[in-house]
Design a protein around this motif. Structure first.
Motif, PDB file in Angstrom:
ATOM      1  N   GLU A 102      64.953  72.411 110.291  1.00  0.00           N
ATOM      2  CA  GLU A 102      64.230  72.781 111.846  1.00  0.00           C
ATOM      3  C   GLU A 102      64.627  73.987 112.310  1.00  0.00           C
ATOM      4  O   GLU A 102      65.559  74.841 112.040  1.00  0.00           O
ATOM      5  CB  GLU A 102      64.838  71.717 112.568  1.00  0.00           C
ATOM      6  N   TYR A 103      63.337  74.589 112.972  1.00  0.00           N
ATOM      7  CA  TYR A 103      63.437  75.748 113.472  1.00  0.00           C
ATOM      8  C   TYR A 103      63.276  75.723 115.088  1.00  0.00           C
ATOM      9  O   TYR A 103      62.557  74.621 115.430  1.00  0.00           O
ATOM     10  CB  TYR A 103      62.315  76.962 112.992  1.00  0.00           C
ATOM     11  N   GLU A 104      63.704  76.804 115.489  1.00  0.00           N
ATOM     12  CA  GLU A 104      63.449  76.968 117.228  1.00  0.00           C
ATOM     13  C   GLU A 104      62.541  78.330 117.252  1.00  0.00           C
ATOM     14  O   GLU A 104      62.889  79.341 117.143  1.00  0.00           O
ATOM     15  CB  GLU A 104      64.817  77.155 117.821  1.00  0.00           C
ATOM     16  N   LEU A 105      61.403  78.112 117.874  1.00  0.00           N
ATOM     17  CA  LEU A 105      60.638  79.164 118.312  1.00  0.00           C
ATOM     18  C   LEU A 105      60.777  79.450 119.657  1.00  0.00           C
ATOM     19  O   LEU A 105      61.087  78.734 120.412  1.00  0.00           O
ATOM     20  CB  LEU A 105      59.067  78.745 118.019  1.00  0.00           C
ATOM     21  N   SER A 106      61.135  80.940 119.787  1.00  0.00           N
ATOM     22  CA  SER A 106      61.555  81.240 121.149  1.00  0.00           C
ATOM     23  C   SER A 106      60.318  82.477 121.621  1.00  0.00           C
ATOM     24  O   SER A 106      59.783  83.249 121.019  1.00  0.00           O
ATOM     25  CB  SER A 106      62.774  82.278 121.236  1.00  0.00           C
ATOM     26  N   TYR A 107      60.242  82.418 123.070  1.00  0.00           N
ATOM     27  CA  TYR A 107      59.286  83.302 123.665  1.00  0.00           C
ATOM     28  C   TYR A 107      59.769  83.873 124.800  1.00  0.00           C
ATOM     29  O   TYR A 107      59.992  82.993 125.829  1.00  0.00           O
ATOM     30  CB  TYR A 107      58.014  82.583 123.997  1.00  0.00           C
TER      31      TYR A 107
ATOM     32  N   ARG B   7      64.487  81.080 114.850  1.00  0.00           N
ATOM     33  CA  ARG B   7      65.771  80.918 114.272  1.00  0.00           C
ATOM     34  C   ARG B   7      65.954  79.390 113.530  1.00  0.00           C
ATOM     35  O   ARG B   7      65.559  78.493 114.126  1.00  0.00           O
ATOM     36  CB  ARG B   7      66.996  81.295 115.160  1.00  0.00           C
ATOM     37  N   THR B   8      66.984  79.353 112.884  1.00  0.00           N
ATOM     38  CA  THR B   8      67.183  78.027 112.039  1.00  0.00           C
ATOM     39  C   THR B   8      68.201  77.051 112.796  1.00  0.00           C
ATOM     40  O   THR B   8      69.188  77.649 113.444  1.00  0.00           O
ATOM     41  CB  THR B   8      67.830  78.135 110.789  1.00  0.00           C
TER      42      THR B   8
END
Length: 232
Positions: free
Chosen positions: A141-146, A129-130
């Motif tokens: 910038e993006y946030e990678l989630s797991y 998500r931005t």
């Protein structure tokens, strides 16, 4: 006179502190120091068969001296996990677009009464998500989630559920799309490795209920008769 005598001891303490700090910073952990209950030393893993996460989890379990037990089911297909994939965004899932992809793993009903504890990776979700924008309204910038949802089943106990959620930030450079894609893949790999370690550490949080001691009716009657004989 006191300072020279304390110097060697001070140097030793300083060296010990530095070594400890370095080992802690690089993620080093002592074998068998995870606090995993002995009841979980034999474990059945239910997860997507052809998955990097599954491979990493098995590696961490073996490192912590946990024996992987293969369930003895009637058919070979029953012993394999059933994995489905759902995607909330029909467009490309490359980094740069808000997206979420989820893998869900089902469990064979024949395992519900297993005498061996079961660790099931219920779902594996990745998304982005931005989180910030440039002045021209493009993503900066993006946030990678797991996110991993897991289930632990102990014999004769209610299932226990846990969630492992990790995030990593990535800057967006629109001029270097190939490098950005490569960086995103490396971040996802890092997230999977960290998640596998966290999943095994989470096993230390499993609640082990004390075994209930039951009395067989025939044994109870025999005990009563034995008491009557002694009183007579």
């Amino acid at each position: 006179m006191i300072a020279p005598a304390l110097t060697p001891r001070f140097i030793r303490l300083t060296c010990i502190f530095l070594v400890t700090a370095v080992l802690g910073g690089c993620g080093f952990h002592l074998k068998n120091g995870s606090g995993i209950p002995n009841e979980l030393r034999n474990l059945t893993l239910i997860s997507s068969k052809y998955s990097d996460l599954t491979r990493l989890i098995k590696q961490e379990l073996r490192y912590n001296q946990i024996n992987l037990v293969t369930p003895a089911l009637a058919s070979e297909s029953s012993s394999e996990s059933l994995t489905t994939e759902t995607q909330t965004n029909d467009e490309s899932t490359q980094i740069g677009e808000d997206s979420t992809q989820t893998k869900t793993t089902a469990m064979d009903p024949a395992l519900l009464n297993s005498e061996t504890p079961i660790l099931r990776i219920m779902s594996e979700s990745t998304g982005s998500r931005t989180v910030s924008l440039y002045s021209d309204a493009t993503a900066a910038e993006y946030e990678l989630s797991y996110v991993i949802k897991m289930e632990v089943r102990m014999p004769n106990q209610e299932p226990q559920y846990f969630t492992v959620a990790l995030q990593r930030d990535q800057l967006n450079n629109s001029q270097e799309a190939l490098a950005r894609s490569r960086e995103a893949e490396l971040l996802r790999k890092e997230l999977r490795e960290a998640a596998a370690q966290q999943i095994v550490r989470t096993l230390s949080q499993v609640i082990i209920e004390p075994k209930k001691i039951g009395y067989d009716e025939s044994d109870l009657n025999e005990a009563v008769q034995h008491t009557d004989i002694e009183t007579n």
